[in-house]
Design a protein around this motif. Sequence first.
Motif, PDB file in Angstrom:
ATOM      1  N   LYS A 198       0.397  -0.880  -3.129  1.00 28.79           N
ATOM      2  CA  LYS A 198       0.515  -0.369  -4.502  1.00 28.79           C
ATOM      3  C   LYS A 198      -0.074  -1.379  -5.468  1.00 28.79           C
ATOM      4  O   LYS A 198       0.217  -2.571  -5.377  1.00 28.79           O
ATOM      5  CB  LYS A 198       1.982  -0.079  -4.846  1.00 28.79           C
ATOM      6  CG  LYS A 198       2.156   0.612  -6.181  1.00 28.79           C
ATOM      7  CD  LYS A 198       3.582   1.052  -6.453  1.00 28.79           C
ATOM      8  CE  LYS A 198       3.648   1.799  -7.773  1.00 28.79           C
ATOM      9  NZ  LYS A 198       5.018   2.280  -8.085  1.00 28.79           N
ATOM     10  N   LYS A 199      -0.887  -0.891  -6.415  1.00 23.01           N
ATOM     11  CA  LYS A 199      -1.544  -1.806  -7.350  1.00 23.01           C
ATOM     12  C   LYS A 199      -0.598  -2.263  -8.452  1.00 23.01           C
ATOM     13  O   LYS A 199      -0.549  -3.442  -8.786  1.00 23.01           O
ATOM     14  CB  LYS A 199      -2.780  -1.141  -7.956  1.00 23.01           C
ATOM     15  CG  LYS A 199      -3.913  -0.943  -6.965  1.00 23.01           C
ATOM     16  CD  LYS A 199      -5.216  -0.642  -7.674  1.00 23.01           C
ATOM     17  CE  LYS A 199      -6.327  -0.412  -6.662  1.00 23.01           C
ATOM     18  NZ  LYS A 199      -6.522  -1.579  -5.792  1.00 23.01           N
ATOM     19  N   LEU A 201       5.094   6.450  -3.471  1.00 25.35           N
ATOM     20  CA  LEU A 201       5.625   5.138  -3.872  1.00 25.35           C
ATOM     21  C   LEU A 201       5.694   4.950  -5.387  1.00 25.35           C
ATOM     22  O   LEU A 201       5.762   3.825  -5.879  1.00 25.35           O
ATOM     23  CB  LEU A 201       4.804   3.992  -3.243  1.00 25.35           C
ATOM     24  CG  LEU A 201       4.714   3.986  -1.712  1.00 25.35           C
ATOM     25  CD1 LEU A 201       3.912   2.777  -1.241  1.00 25.35           C
ATOM     26  CD2 LEU A 201       6.090   3.997  -1.063  1.00 25.35           C
ATOM     27  N   SER A 202       5.688   6.051  -6.135  1.00 28.83           N
ATOM     28  CA  SER A 202       5.715   5.924  -7.598  1.00 28.83           C
ATOM     29  C   SER A 202       7.026   5.347  -8.104  1.00 28.83           C
ATOM     30  O   SER A 202       7.068   4.753  -9.191  1.00 28.83           O
ATOM     31  CB  SER A 202       5.465   7.287  -8.256  1.00 28.83           C
ATOM     32  OG  SER A 202       6.430   8.238  -7.829  1.00 28.83           O
ATOM     33  N   VAL A 261       2.695  -3.055  -9.087  1.00 29.36           N
ATOM     34  CA  VAL A 261       4.014  -3.353  -8.535  1.00 29.36           C
ATOM     35  C   VAL A 261       4.263  -4.852  -8.694  1.00 29.36           C
ATOM     36  O   VAL A 261       3.328  -5.662  -8.651  1.00 29.36           O
ATOM     37  CB  VAL A 261       4.104  -2.936  -7.044  1.00 29.36           C
ATOM     38  CG1 VAL A 261       3.308  -3.867  -6.139  1.00 29.36           C
ATOM     39  CG2 VAL A 261       5.544  -2.825  -6.579  1.00 29.36           C
ATOM     40  N   TYR A 269      -1.428  -5.494  -2.847  1.00 26.30           N
ATOM     41  CA  TYR A 269      -2.073  -4.911  -4.025  1.00 26.30           C
ATOM     42  C   TYR A 269      -3.247  -4.002  -3.675  1.00 26.30           C
ATOM     43  O   TYR A 269      -3.540  -3.044  -4.407  1.00 26.30           O
ATOM     44  CB  TYR A 269      -2.487  -6.020  -4.994  1.00 26.30           C
ATOM     45  CG  TYR A 269      -1.293  -6.580  -5.734  1.00 26.30           C
ATOM     46  CD1 TYR A 269      -0.640  -5.820  -6.701  1.00 26.30           C
ATOM     47  CD2 TYR A 269      -0.787  -7.846  -5.444  1.00 26.30           C
ATOM     48  CE1 TYR A 269       0.479  -6.309  -7.366  1.00 26.30           C
ATOM     49  CE2 TYR A 269       0.321  -8.345  -6.101  1.00 26.30           C
ATOM     50  CZ  TYR A 269       0.955  -7.572  -7.064  1.00 26.30           C
ATOM     51  OH  TYR A 269       2.072  -8.044  -7.716  1.00 26.30           O
ATOM     52  N   ALA A 316      -0.785   3.115   0.266  1.00 28.29           N
ATOM     53  CA  ALA A 316      -1.283   3.627  -1.018  1.00 28.29           C
ATOM     54  C   ALA A 316      -2.015   4.949  -0.842  1.00 28.29           C
ATOM     55  O   ALA A 316      -2.043   5.782  -1.758  1.00 28.29           O
ATOM     56  CB  ALA A 316      -2.201   2.598  -1.673  1.00 28.29           C
TER      57      ALA A 316
END
Length: 651
Positions: free
Chosen positions: A408-409, A382-383, A411, A404, A377
Amino acid sequence: MSEPLWRPSPQRIAESSVTRFMEEAENDWGVTLDSFEDLYGWSVAEKEKFWQSLRDYAGLTAESWGDAVLVDGDKMPGARWFPGAKFNFAQNLLRRRDDTDAIVFWGEDKVKRRMSRAELYDQVSVMAQALRAAGIKPGDRIAAMVPNMPETVAAMLAATSIGAIWSSCSPDFGVQGVLDRFGQIEPRILFAAEGYHYNGKSHDVLGKLREITAQLPSLEHTVIIPYTRMKPDLSGLPGAVLWGDFTTVFTPGEIEYEMVAFDHPIYILYSSGTTGVPKCIVHGGGGALFQHVKEHQLHGDIRPGDRVFYFTTCGWMMWNWLVTALASEATLILYDGSPFHPGPEILFDYADAEKITFFGTSAKFIDAVKKAGLEPAATHDLSSVRAIASTGSPLVPESFDYVYDKVKKDVHLASVSGGTDLLACFVGSNPIGPVWRGEIQTRGLAMDVHVFDDEGKDLPTGEKGELVCTTPFPSMPVGFWNDPDGSKYHDAYYDVFPNVWRHGDWVALTEHGGMIIYGRSDATLNPGGVRIGTAEIYRQVEKLEEVVESIVVGQTWDNDTRVVLFTVLRPGMTLDDALIAKIRKQIKDNCSPRHIPAKVIQVADIPRTKSGKITELAVRDVIEGRPVKNKEALANAEALDLYKDLPQLRD
């Protein structure tokens, strides 16, 4: 835990494939489906309607689907899906022929390539012509010892386009491991790369191939795919020809698809082989196509134009699962080699570079990057990634937290589980529902999954028992190879509960409608008659900073079973009394006194299968003094020697 780790946004729910599918099913059948839970209930109660709706929603194509959806639906085994169908598996994966990416491929940091849908179609066309010219006909077996690369996909599609049966393993298999598999199915053609890259090094395969082909009398041609070098020396390989030379006289054209029955075999896969010669599990094309499309589109929310990655080798069912994403008009993102070379961030680099939308991996990979201290992150964009999928072993709650917190939060973390046996999932993800810490979200749509006690009775929520499926599903195996009376197939799944598939997982349903898997029931520990899932112990032990990995088995002792825990520690660390006490306290405080290992022993390595799963049964056989029947199934069979004749296990 009172709150989930993640909830999809209203916009994401509205745009999802499963929401659109529910709307279509409501219109078609006059039902009300207000939630994923409603859809699951309807899919189990009205299987025939569900599979018809999926076929139409996904635009699956056939010469004819026949009049009936299911015949003998009360028989397990024995049920037949779409018995009047005439279709072709490959045709459904080659539905587009344009200049968009069909496949992107990285071979570690050595090779980067891409192949358009038109190029893939043309390559399948010429290979199918070459196979037909070689006399290959429906039902013939095509074997492959190959990396996860574009030519592998093309060869499989060419084979299945003409009705042949595909069976593959990875090129790191040993000679006996390959012969134990392919020797049973008598292939006429073998595809093989001349070498492969792993951990920054090139590995030659031709020496092994000479031994293998000499012991496969059914072989007529060996087609060599150049990978680490363009002009390998093929001397000593009778009937061997380079890929380009095998197809050189043919020109691309319209593919002539062989129309076959719904249950016509397309794949032969293999059991792990750690308890004997691997069983040859035969899968039909219709079941594979329908199940994978369901899991991709309705569980994974994979849509046209998505870029789908799963870290896998060609010896694991996840390769077969991955390539079917072409039927959803997605791009395949292939990777072959070590997931940690040249560094542990390589797969996250790949996700950014190729805008991966669906990132699939194993629970062990997530644990490994967590232990390595990676924080993607903070280092990667990683968008593009909407979903991260995990399978291979239970994903522990702490790994949910890690994803998380550090990956990535926003996802969808999709923990899924099924197996080679069904080429699909019994439990999986729900893209329009919340993700709860440590839980698989849902039972698979149209999979009538229950938790049974030893008497075959349903257990209530929260109680642990056997994972079973009580009614038929399309990807039940066609059978086992060389099993004329079906007894091996029957005994593998149906011998404990009549007319019910017993999968061999030790599980519990959750209050949220999901499932927790505690380990394999055949590796379940049983001290004092109390059944304990191995994953419960792994979760606690591997929380400890000192422990890299562990494996736990039951040892027969004093007319009972005692729990033995083997640990791999961080470099330079030694297992002393203080650390043993710490490990035992961790297990006691978070599991129960029954879970505490009688013995804790340090080892340098843990044996695992080619697909990366630790082999509890093989270790148990070694410490009990029994032979391990098929060491060739292991990626590191030499590790078993670490468990022989240990003085700690004599008292």
